[in-house]
Motif scaffolding. Structure first.
Motif, mmCIF file in Angstrom:
data_model
loop_
_atom_site.group_PDB
_atom_site.id
_atom_site.type_symbol
_atom_site.label_atom_id
_atom_site.label_comp_id
_atom_site.label_asym_id
_atom_site.label_seq_id
_atom_site.Cartn_x
_atom_site.Cartn_y
_atom_site.Cartn_z
ATOM 1 N N HIS A 363 0.783 -1.436 0.174
ATOM 2 C CA HIS A 363 -0.363 -0.077 -0.129
ATOM 3 C C HIS A 363 0.841 1.341 0.511
ATOM 4 C CE1 HIS A 363 -3.586 2.762 0.750
ATOM 5 N NE2 HIS A 363 -2.697 2.956 2.095
ATOM 6 N N LEU A 364 1.754 1.402 0.633
ATOM 7 C CA LEU A 364 2.637 2.312 0.912
ATOM 8 C C LEU A 364 2.865 2.275 -0.168
ATOM 9 C CD1 LEU A 364 4.420 1.930 4.106
ATOM 10 C CD2 LEU A 364 3.201 4.083 3.509
ATOM 11 N N LEU A 365 3.806 1.604 -0.915
ATOM 12 C CA LEU A 365 4.670 1.623 -1.841
ATOM 13 C C LEU A 365 3.613 2.175 -3.833
ATOM 14 C CD1 LEU A 365 6.882 0.796 -4.183
ATOM 15 C CD2 LEU A 365 6.078 -1.516 -4.565
ATOM 16 N N ARG A 366 2.320 1.453 -3.465
ATOM 17 C CA ARG A 366 1.663 2.505 -4.075
ATOM 18 C C ARG A 366 1.075 3.531 -4.093
ATOM 19 N NH1 ARG A 366 -2.150 -3.164 -5.130
ATOM 20 N NH2 ARG A 366 -1.189 -4.227 -6.437
ATOM 21 N N GLN A 367 1.544 3.925 -2.705
ATOM 22 C CA GLN A 367 1.010 6.207 -2.881
ATOM 23 C C GLN A 367 2.698 6.638 -3.020
ATOM 24 O OE1 GLN A 367 0.195 5.616 1.048
ATOM 25 N NE2 GLN A 367 -2.763 6.241 0.389
ATOM 26 N N GLY A 368 3.523 6.264 -3.314
ATOM 27 C CA GLY A 368 4.456 6.836 -4.235
ATOM 28 C C GLY A 368 5.830 7.040 -2.761
ATOM 29 N N THR A 369 5.546 6.009 -2.390
ATOM 30 C CA THR A 369 6.268 6.187 -0.635
ATOM 31 C C THR A 369 8.135 5.820 -1.367
ATOM 32 O OG1 THR A 369 4.594 5.485 0.690
ATOM 33 C CG2 THR A 369 7.083 5.566 1.775
ATOM 34 N N PRO A 370 9.299 6.524 -0.848
ATOM 35 C CA PRO A 370 11.038 5.945 -1.950
ATOM 36 C C PRO A 370 10.561 4.737 -0.754
ATOM 37 C CG PRO A 370 10.380 8.406 -1.191
ATOM 38 C CD PRO A 370 8.802 7.360 -0.410
ATOM 39 N N LEU A 371 11.302 4.007 -1.140
ATOM 40 C CA LEU A 371 11.752 2.356 -0.904
ATOM 41 C C LEU A 371 12.738 2.812 0.481
ATOM 42 C CD1 LEU A 371 11.017 -0.355 -2.228
ATOM 43 C CD2 LEU A 371 13.467 -0.274 -2.921
ATOM 44 N N LYS A 372 13.419 3.425 0.710
ATOM 45 C CA LYS A 372 14.097 3.627 2.230
ATOM 46 C C LYS A 372 13.038 3.666 3.036
ATOM 47 C CE LYS A 372 18.359 4.089 4.766
ATOM 48 N NZ LYS A 372 17.201 4.660 5.279
ATOM 49 N N THR A 373 12.222 4.700 2.524
ATOM 50 C CA THR A 373 11.086 4.526 3.624
ATOM 51 C C THR A 373 10.225 3.970 4.061
ATOM 52 O OG1 THR A 373 11.244 7.413 3.035
ATOM 53 C CG2 THR A 373 9.748 6.440 4.445
#
Length: 418
Positions: A363-373
């Motif tokens: 879900h975070l990935l699809r929202q555009g959250t950086p991979l490091k975060t």
């Protein structure tokens, strides 16, 4: 307490020949353990039956009662008489808590026990393994020694053959998947290296076991669709004590991506209300993780702590709701997730609670959250652990595909052509 449970018949139980002197204390202790009033009455009533059974074994005073006497009262199958089995178990815990049972004499150590004790010391002190890892190693080695017949024929271990190892691995292969079987093989290899270093096994046995082949990243993380996660949370009945607890646990996992072991060991002191933070010491990595306490997570916790959590001296946030009260067991969080799924009626493809953690990461990935975060929020020590979720971002993967250059055609393979 006994007079409150049985205002008219309390003398009948307090005058039992063996257990009468502890009946009042046992009833009060049962209530402190979280047993309901009706259950406490059943426990006290069953004490009369246990008292008679113990006297039939020749015991005349409470000081003569042994653990074996209590075990003899227990039915062979607990389902045959659940009240009797439960009362015997509760009575044994009560007598242990008040030091009323004689201390069992240490039994003569067996050959397998001595060998496993030495190996346990090696794994803990030399290899530095955690308790759970040591337990897994010892479980595998103990099963291997049992199948080998080491207790009755210790020479079988010194004369170990490859056929003996293959027979044990074949037996395990019928019960476990390739991933689990690979761990079991690693346990055996470590034991054989320990034996070779100690001098009672020939060297090179660990190289004679073939391990199942596992390919890196051969399986995708099992992540639920985020819509299914929201539907599952919405389906939980938050008007009940169990619903408030289960909702708070699952909401924290869906909000922060906590592991089940982190939820199980979360303590009241880990919730910093004034600072607006929630602190978790990750059981898998041992690293502390401090995250902001969101309003929604705080509301779910407050509702459970005020209206659903039993009043006990335990400091863990999430407790058992059935007597005896205490912290959740190893499978408590996963069992709660399975119960919520079953009651919701949703056709979820996965039964393990870890799929919520994967769903959170996706879900975070699809929202555009950086991979490091994402890795920092999940508590990953390396970026490589987080990169596995990139394989689930199908729409993003489609966007990085390059178009064919102009004028380039793809040759078609005619039917029948190799």
């Amino acid at each position: 307490m006994l007079t409150k449970l049985f205002p008219k018949a309390h003398v009948r139980f307090s005058s039992l020949p063996l257990l009468g002197s502890i009946t009042d204390g046992f009833s009060e202790w049962s209530q402190q353990q979280g047993y309901k009033r009706s259950c406490c009455r059943i426990l006290v009533r069953t004490l009369a039956h246990i008292d008679a059974m113990i006297r039939q074994r020749g015991r005349s005073t409470l000081s003569e009662v042994t653990r074996e006497d209590l075990q003899a009262c227990r039915p062979a199958n607990s389902q045959d008489d659940r009240n009797l089995a439960g009362t015997v178990h509760a009575l044994e815990r009560y007598l242990d808590a008040h030091a009323l049972l004689p201390v069992p004499q240490p039994s003569t150590p067996t050959r397998s026990g001595v060998l496993l004790a030495d190996y346990r010391h090696f794994l803990k002190e030399v290899r530095g393994f955690s308790h759970s890892t040591v337990t897994g190693h010892l479980r595998t080695v103990s099963s291997f020694l049992d199948q080998l017949g080491y207790e009755s024929a210790p020479s079988q271990l010194a004369e170990l053959k490859s056929s003996d190892m293959e027979r044990f691995i074949t037996h395990l292969g019928k019960q476990h998947c390739r991933g689990t079987l690979q761990h079991e093989v690693a346990h055996l290899r470590g034991f054989f290296r320990f034996g070779a270093a100690s001098g009672w096994l020939p060297p090179g046995l660990d190289a004679q076991i073939d391990t199942p082949r596992l390919y890196r990243l051969e399986q995708l993380p099992r992540a639920l669709p985020w819509e299914s996660v929201c539907a599952l949370l919405a389906a939980i009945d938050r008007t009940t004590t169990m619903g408030m607890r289960d909702y708070a646990m699952l909401f924290l996992i869906a909000t922060y991506g906590f592991r089940a072991c982190d939820i199980r060991t979360l303590r009241l002191d880990d919730i910093r209300w004034r600072q607006g933070e929630i602190r978790v010491t990750q059981r898998k990595t041992g690293q502390p993780l401090v995250l902001p306490l969101t309003d929604a997570a705080g509301d779910a916790l407050v509702q459970y702590l005020r209206n659903g959590r039993p009043q006990t001296p335990f400091r863990q946030v999430f407790l058992r709701l059935r007597a005896p009260l205490g912290p959740l067991g190893l499978t408590g969080v996963n069992d709660a997730f399975g119960g919520c799924v079953k009651r919701s009626g949703l056709p979820l493809p996965f039964t393990g609670i870890h799929c919520l953690r994967h769903a959170y990461a996706l879900h975070l990935l699809r929202q555009g959250t950086p991979l490091k975060t994402i890795g920092d929020l999940l508590g990953h020590r390396t970026t490589e652990s987080t990169c596995v979720y990139l394989r689930l971002a199908i729409e993003d993967l489609r966007e990085v595909a390059l178009n064919l250059p102009e004028g380039c055609s793809v040759p078609l393979v005619s039917e029948g052509q190799p």
